[in-house]
Write a protein that holds these residues in place. Structure first.
Motif, PDB file in Angstrom:
ATOM      1  N   ALA A 207       0.829  -1.205   0.000  1.00 15.90           N
ATOM      2  CA  ALA A 207       0.000   0.000   0.000  1.00 15.90           C
ATOM      3  C   ALA A 207       0.859   1.249   0.000  1.00 15.90           C
ATOM      4  O   ALA A 207       0.581   2.212  -0.731  1.00 15.90           O
ATOM      5  N   ALA A 208       1.911   1.244   0.825  1.00 18.79           N
ATOM      6  CA  ALA A 208       2.813   2.397   0.850  1.00 18.79           C
ATOM      7  C   ALA A 208       3.463   2.597  -0.514  1.00 18.79           C
ATOM      8  O   ALA A 208       3.553   3.727  -1.011  1.00 18.79           O
ATOM      9  N   TYR A 209       3.903   1.510  -1.130  1.00 18.71           N
ATOM     10  CA  TYR A 209       4.508   1.601  -2.460  1.00 18.71           C
ATOM     11  C   TYR A 209       3.494   2.141  -3.471  1.00 18.71           C
ATOM     12  O   TYR A 209       3.835   2.965  -4.327  1.00 18.71           O
ATOM     13  N   TYR A 210       2.268   1.676  -3.373  1.00 15.99           N
ATOM     14  CA  TYR A 210       1.197   2.099  -4.284  1.00 15.99           C
ATOM     15  C   TYR A 210       1.067   3.622  -4.303  1.00 15.99           C
ATOM     16  O   TYR A 210       0.901   4.229  -5.374  1.00 15.99           O
ATOM     17  N   PHE A 211       1.137   4.246  -3.134  1.00  7.64           N
ATOM     18  CA  PHE A 211       0.958   5.699  -3.056  1.00  7.64           C
ATOM     19  C   PHE A 211       2.261   6.471  -3.260  1.00  7.64           C
ATOM     20  O   PHE A 211       2.233   7.622  -3.721  1.00  7.64           O
ATOM     21  N   LEU A 212       3.383   5.867  -2.937  1.00  9.89           N
ATOM     22  CA  LEU A 212       4.662   6.568  -3.062  1.00  9.89           C
ATOM     23  C   LEU A 212       5.254   6.456  -4.466  1.00  9.89           C
ATOM     24  O   LEU A 212       5.960   7.347  -4.920  1.00  9.89           O
ATOM     25  N   TYR A 213       4.962   5.357  -5.158  1.00 12.87           N
ATOM     26  CA  TYR A 213       5.556   5.116  -6.479  1.00 12.87           C
ATOM     27  C   TYR A 213       4.497   4.661  -7.487  1.00 12.87           C
ATOM     28  O   TYR A 213       4.673   3.650  -8.166  1.00 12.87           O
ATOM     29  N   PRO A 214       3.401   5.387  -7.619  1.00  7.52           N
ATOM     30  CA  PRO A 214       2.297   4.890  -8.457  1.00  7.52           C
ATOM     31  C   PRO A 214       2.665   4.677  -9.918  1.00  7.52           C
ATOM     32  O   PRO A 214       2.104   3.784 -10.573  1.00  7.52           O
ATOM     33  N   PHE A 215       3.581   5.470 -10.441  1.00  4.45           N
ATOM     34  CA  PHE A 215       3.873   5.394 -11.870  1.00  4.45           C
ATOM     35  C   PHE A 215       5.225   4.771 -12.187  1.00  4.45           C
ATOM     36  O   PHE A 215       5.649   4.774 -13.348  1.00  4.45           O
ATOM     37  N   GLU A 216       5.905   4.250 -11.161  1.00  6.54           N
ATOM     38  CA  GLU A 216       7.084   3.440 -11.433  1.00  6.54           C
ATOM     39  C   GLU A 216       6.641   2.146 -12.099  1.00  6.54           C
ATOM     40  O   GLU A 216       5.523   1.678 -11.889  1.00  6.54           O
ATOM     41  N   ARG A 217       7.527   1.597 -12.885  1.00  6.85           N
ATOM     42  CA  ARG A 217       7.171   0.389 -13.622  1.00  6.85           C
ATOM     43  C   ARG A 217       7.513  -0.876 -12.832  1.00  6.85           C
ATOM     44  O   ARG A 217       8.554  -0.945 -12.181  1.00  6.85           O
ATOM     45  N   VAL A 218       6.610  -1.823 -12.917  1.00  9.47           N
ATOM     46  CA  VAL A 218       6.863  -3.152 -12.369  1.00  9.47           C
ATOM     47  C   VAL A 218       6.994  -4.099 -13.553  1.00  9.47           C
ATOM     48  O   VAL A 218       6.110  -4.165 -14.410  1.00  9.47           O
ATOM     49  N   VAL A 219       8.123  -4.788 -13.616  1.00 15.72           N
ATOM     50  CA  VAL A 219       8.363  -5.738 -14.697  1.00 15.72           C
ATOM     51  C   VAL A 219       7.722  -7.067 -14.286  1.00 15.72           C
ATOM     52  O   VAL A 219       8.081  -7.639 -13.251  1.00 15.72           O
ATOM     53  N   VAL A 220       6.772  -7.538 -15.080  1.00 12.41           N
ATOM     54  CA  VAL A 220       6.029  -8.753 -14.720  1.00 12.41           C
ATOM     55  C   VAL A 220       6.114  -9.772 -15.846  1.00 12.41           C
ATOM     56  O   VAL A 220       6.207  -9.416 -17.034  1.00 12.41           O
ATOM     57  N   TYR A 221       6.086 -11.031 -15.448  1.00 19.62           N
ATOM     58  CA  TYR A 221       6.005 -12.121 -16.410  1.00 19.62           C
ATOM     59  C   TYR A 221       4.546 -12.518 -16.542  1.00 19.62           C
ATOM     60  O   TYR A 221       3.921 -12.973 -15.587  1.00 19.62           O
ATOM     61  N   PHE A 222       4.013 -12.285 -17.721  1.00 25.31           N
ATOM     62  CA  PHE A 222       2.610 -12.612 -18.012  1.00 25.31           C
ATOM     63  C   PHE A 222       2.628 -13.544 -19.206  1.00 25.31           C
ATOM     64  O   PHE A 222       2.698 -13.108 -20.348  1.00 25.31           O
TER      65      PHE A 222
ATOM     66  N   LEU B 140       6.106  -7.903 -19.396  1.00 29.31           N
ATOM     67  CA  LEU B 140       5.493  -6.597 -19.551  1.00 29.31           C
ATOM     68  C   LEU B 140       6.030  -5.619 -18.516  1.00 29.31           C
ATOM     69  O   LEU B 140       6.434  -6.012 -17.426  1.00 29.31           O
ATOM     70  N   HIS B 141       6.003  -4.332 -18.870  1.00 31.54           N
ATOM     71  CA  HIS B 141       6.311  -3.262 -17.930  1.00 31.54           C
ATOM     72  C   HIS B 141       5.002  -2.526 -17.658  1.00 31.54           C
ATOM     73  O   HIS B 141       4.451  -1.867 -18.549  1.00 31.54           O
ATOM     74  N   VAL B 142       4.495  -2.645 -16.435  1.00 33.38           N
ATOM     75  CA  VAL B 142       3.207  -2.022 -16.116  1.00 33.38           C
ATOM     76  C   VAL B 142       3.396  -1.042 -14.959  1.00 33.38           C
ATOM     77  O   VAL B 142       4.270  -1.239 -14.101  1.00 33.38           O
ATOM     78  N   PRO B 143       2.599   0.020 -14.913  1.00 39.83           N
ATOM     79  CA  PRO B 143       2.687   0.952 -13.778  1.00 39.83           C
ATOM     80  C   PRO B 143       2.365   0.241 -12.472  1.00 39.83           C
ATOM     81  O   PRO B 143       1.504  -0.652 -12.426  1.00 39.83           O
ATOM     82  N   ALA B 144       3.035   0.638 -11.415  1.00 38.54           N
ATOM     83  CA  ALA B 144       2.798   0.030 -10.108  1.00 38.54           C
ATOM     84  C   ALA B 144       1.340   0.157  -9.704  1.00 38.54           C
ATOM     85  O   ALA B 144       0.767  -0.757  -9.093  1.00 38.54           O
ATOM     86  N   VAL B 145       0.717   1.289 -10.033  1.00 41.72           N
ATOM     87  CA  VAL B 145      -0.681   1.493  -9.658  1.00 41.72           C
ATOM     88  C   VAL B 145      -1.575   0.445 -10.325  1.00 41.72           C
ATOM     89  O   VAL B 145      -2.582   0.022  -9.745  1.00 41.72           O
ATOM     90  N   THR B 146      -1.213  -0.003 -11.505  1.00 37.86           N
ATOM     91  CA  THR B 146      -1.988  -1.033 -12.202  1.00 37.86           C
ATOM     92  C   THR B 146      -1.750  -2.399 -11.582  1.00 37.86           C
ATOM     93  O   THR B 146      -2.705  -3.135 -11.268  1.00 37.86           O
ATOM     94  N   PHE B 147      -0.480  -2.752 -11.397  1.00 38.43           N
ATOM     95  CA  PHE B 147      -0.158  -4.071 -10.845  1.00 38.43           C
ATOM     96  C   PHE B 147      -0.733  -4.239  -9.444  1.00 38.43           C
ATOM     97  O   PHE B 147      -1.389  -5.243  -9.143  1.00 38.43           O
ATOM     98  N   LEU B 148      -0.504  -3.250  -8.578  1.00 38.46           N
ATOM     99  CA  LEU B 148      -0.979  -3.364  -7.196  1.00 38.46           C
ATOM    100  C   LEU B 148      -2.496  -3.201  -7.109  1.00 38.46           C
ATOM    101  O   LEU B 148      -3.134  -3.779  -6.228  1.00 38.46           O
TER     102      LEU B 148
END
Length: 224
Positions: free
Chosen positions: A146-161, A166-174
């Protein structure tokens, strides 16, 4: 979607994050080498068994005297199986270092433990007569997410789908992570024949606690 890493820079060494991970992993590994009867007993003594607090006489009858709610804390360092600890520690590795970076070591430790305790309390409140132990760092880690969600909403999270990365915004992944938790809570609560196989209420409780409290634990120069 399986997260691989994030892109948020970390400007300090996350000693508290690493220490919490080491403690959880060491406890889990040591317990794997214990006789089954001993590890089983420890899980029940130091995991949070809700009915132990809802019905203290039941706890006494089964060798679990009232412990002053100690297990609300100790349960955060116990895990049920290899997949449980691997997933928890993997999420911790990816997301916690940045939150510790913004809070500082001692504030982060206090935040982590507070979220974990509140998450366990939420799980207890949701099923106070449950007679199996609730264990795992998931609730505390949910607060970190939750803290990451609000502190880094637009940082990218690299996910294996599968089958792509894919590189998705943290706000999307979380955000999707929260939706999945709510889905599992809903199905296990309202769909007949579906039982909860994880502490979903602890996940949501930890996330809510983290979302509300994170700004009070930020370093003074980091308050947003």
């Amino acid at each position: 979607m399986i997260p691989i890493r994030d892109t948020a820079p970390c400007h300090s060494t996350p000693y508290v994050t690493w220490s919490l991970m080491v403690v959880c992993i060491l406890i889990f590994v040591v317990m794997q080498f214990m006789p089954y009867e001993l590890s089983y007993k420890l899980i029940y003594l130091y995991g949070m068994v809700p009915n132990r607090y809802a019905n203290p006489q039941w706890g006494l009858a089964y060798g679990m005297p009232f412990d002053g709610y100690l297990s609300f804390l100790t349960s955060l360092f116990l895990h049920g199986n290899w997949m449980h600890i691997i997933f928890n520690m993997w999420f911790m590795w990816i997301f916690a270092d940045n939150v510790e970076d913004r809070m500082g070591r001692w504030r982060f430790l206090a935040f982590y433990m507070t979220c974990g305790l509140l998450a366990t309390l939420m799980q207890w409140y949701s099923a106070p007569t449950l007679t199996i132990p609730v264990v795992g760092a998931s609730g505390a880690i949910a607060g970190v997410l939750a803290a990451y969600y609000f502190l880094y909403p637009f940082e990218r999270v690299v996910v294996y789908f599968f089958p792509v990365v894919l590189h998705v915004p943290a706000v999307t992944f979380l955000g999707l992570w929260v939706i999945f938790q709510l889905y599992y809570i809903t199905t296990s609560t309202f769909v007949e024949g579906v039982t909860a196989d994880s502490a979903w209420w602890a996940h949501i409780g930890g996330f809510i606690a983290g979302a509300i409290l994170y700004r009070f634990f930020l370093r003074k120069d980091e308050v947003v």
